[in-house]
Scaffold this active site. Structure first.
Site: not given
Ligand code: MNH
Length: 503
Positions: A419, A291, A426
């Site tokens: 996120f 990512t 995350c």
């Protein structure tokens, strides 16, 4: 833990039909067919962009049916903000995330909320993402970035364009491998991607395809792909096992792998079991680079297309860093405008472009849509990030000033979610932002970026998104100004996009 088979009903309802009593009020595409549903004309290689197309057509909440499985999609700012309420909703492990369980098992990313290894691993590994830990990674991140600069210098000198996504993937893989596991994949010494990357892209693509081809058919249609996937997974496991074996006999440096192997839970004294360590190492190697590579690639694309933005960002780097050869940890966080460029790129193309939320109990979404306990919806982040009610009529325009502190404060909470959200958001957010800001700073300071005028942004999907075939030409800049910054930026108040808290 036994994996749910494709035909049994796993946790959460496999089809929204069962969990949403008033599903009929949620629009679906026209031309729905019996048995197959809405698959007519669907782009099976780009399911996200396909759903974005339908979302624009059908509105902030809609549904699509893939054979017998119906999915509710959400992208309206109000609905997404309601789904962020942790008291009523939680992460749902479904679709692409669930499809990764054969590889990542009860590792952090793919664990069910109530699996004991989630809390255990979270508590053991969270200190690996503290400020102090990040400051420790910083010199290693710089070392890797310098290898990228060497490579780009050579390409530039040879008059060749650079392969942006390819080289960003080399950079981010080496960074997570080095900082997390003391490992060197030698990506920059190879002309082709490391086989770990090829195997990883294979498994991600396979997991994505299984989203749109349901259980009973998938064993038939994906038979060859499934066989290749077995080979890919075996390769990933072997790589990880070698890495762990080397560490058990050698010495570490207090990195993530040491924490996985050595650290006991601060309260219970429990440790991660060897099989779980394997799951976590794979999880971090994959989640820790794929990512970030996409985020850097999109940012470089937008910078090359917006010379005014690039000039402003470059001016900031020159002012804040001066001509120091190796910027320090603290100097990265002071690149406020570069960080806004990154935020704005992640707004338009959040590189993990969806997350799923499930009802903890029977509830009503946004006061309108009843949901049974366990019913779930998929939040389409790229559309949430373009909701005109949140971002205005020109939401498609690239404009980093949207992340100027005052503008962030004025915006509704829980409307910027690259996120994810809540307890399962995350864990690597600061890691990714530090790495990406550092690299953008170094690249802006060194080069002018020249786009290929014929290039039109094409977005490839493999659960994550990345610009396809993006190449840029580089021009070396004259040396940056001598004097280091005399008047550093005064830090302004910024709201955390995940929790809404102020720094
Ligand atoms: Mn990351 C979870 C996006 C970088 C490790 N990450 C998530 C989620 C999103 C996400 C969205 C939540 C998914 C869900 O709700 O199902 N992550 C990103 C993006 C970047 C990123 C856009 C870069 C840019 N992630 C990183 C890095 C690491 C990492 C770097 C590791 C070093 N991410 C994770 C892990 C989780 C996660 C681990 C799962 C956390 C949990 O559930 O406890």
């Amino acid at each position: 833990m036994a994996e749910t088979t494709a035909t049994a009903l796993p946790r959460g309802f496999r089809s929204a039909r069962l969990g949403w009593p008033q599903l009929d009020r949620i629009p679906h595409p026209p031309h729905r067919l019996p048995f197959v549903g809405d698959v007519l004309g669907a782009d099976r290689r780009r399911p996200l962009q396909d759903s974005m197309r339908y979302g624009r057509l059908l509105g902030p909440i809609f549904r699509r049916k893939y054979f017998s499985r119906e999915i509710v999609f959400v992208w309206g700012g109000r609905l997404a903000a309601d789904l962020a309420d942790e008291s009523r909703f939680a992460k749902h492990v479904g679709l692409g995330v669930a499809n990764l369980r054969p590889m990542a098992g009860d590792g952090l990313f793919t664990a069910y909320n109530d699996e004991p290894n989630w809390q255990l691993a979270h508590d053991i590994l969270a200190p690996g993402f503290s400020r102090e830990a990040m400051a420790g990674y910083h010199p290693m991140m710089l070392d890797v970035a310098e290898r990228l600069l060497d490579r780009w210098d050579a390409e530039q000198a040879g008059g060749r364009p650079v392969d942006v996504p390819g080289d960003m993937t080399k950079l981010t893989l080496e960074t997570i491998a080095r900082t997390g596991f003391g490992h060197d994949f030698g990506s920059f010494e190879r002309s082709r991607p490391h086989p770990f990357v090829t195997a990883m892209v294979g498994t991600l693509t396979f997991a994505q395809r299984r989203n749109v081809i349901p259980g009973p058919l998938s064993s038939l249609l994906l038979r060859d792909a499934a066989r290749r996937n077995e080979v890919d997974m075996a390769y990933l496991n072997r790589t990880v096992d070698d890495l762990v074996r080397a560490r058990r006999t050698g010495a570490g440096s207090g990195d993530l792998l040491d924490r996985m192997l050595e650290t006991a839970h601060p309260q219970t004294g429990e440790r991660l079991a060897p099989e779980n360590v394997r799951r976590q190492v794979i999880t971090f190697l994959v989640a820790g680079h794929e990512t970030t590579s996409g985020a850097l690639s999109f940012a470089l694309h937008y910078l090359s297309r917006h010379p005014d933005v690039a000039a402003r960002a470059r001016e900031e780097v020159d002012r804040v860093w001066g001509d120091v050869a190796r910027p320090g940890y603290e100097q990265v966080a002071r690149l406020r405008y570069v960080r806004r460029v990154l935020d704005e790129s992640l707004r338009l193309w959040p590189t993990a472009p969806a997350y799923a939320r499930e009802a903890r109990d029977d509830t009503v979404l946004d006061g309108v849509h009843p949901m049974r306990r366990g019913a779930w919806a998929l939040v389409l982040t790229p559309l949430l990030h373009r909701d005109p009610e949140v971002w205005g009529a020109n939401a498609e325009r690239f404009d980093p000033d949207r992340f100027e502190a005052g503008a962030v404060r004025a915006r509704a909470a829980h409307t910027f979610k690259p996120f994810g959200t809540g307890a399962r958001a995350c864990i690597g957010r600061q890691f990714a932002l530090h790495e990406a800001t550092l690299v953008l700073g170094l690249l802006l300071r060194r080069y002018e970026l020249r786009p290929d005028p014929a290039y039109r942004l094409r977005v490839a999907e493999r659960l994550t998104v990345i610009p396809e075939d993006l190449r840029l030409h580089l021009d070396r800049r004259a040396a940056p100004p001598r004097a280091p910054a005399a008047f550093p930026d005064t830090p302004s108040e910024v709201r955390c996009p995940v929790t809404g808290a102020r720094d």
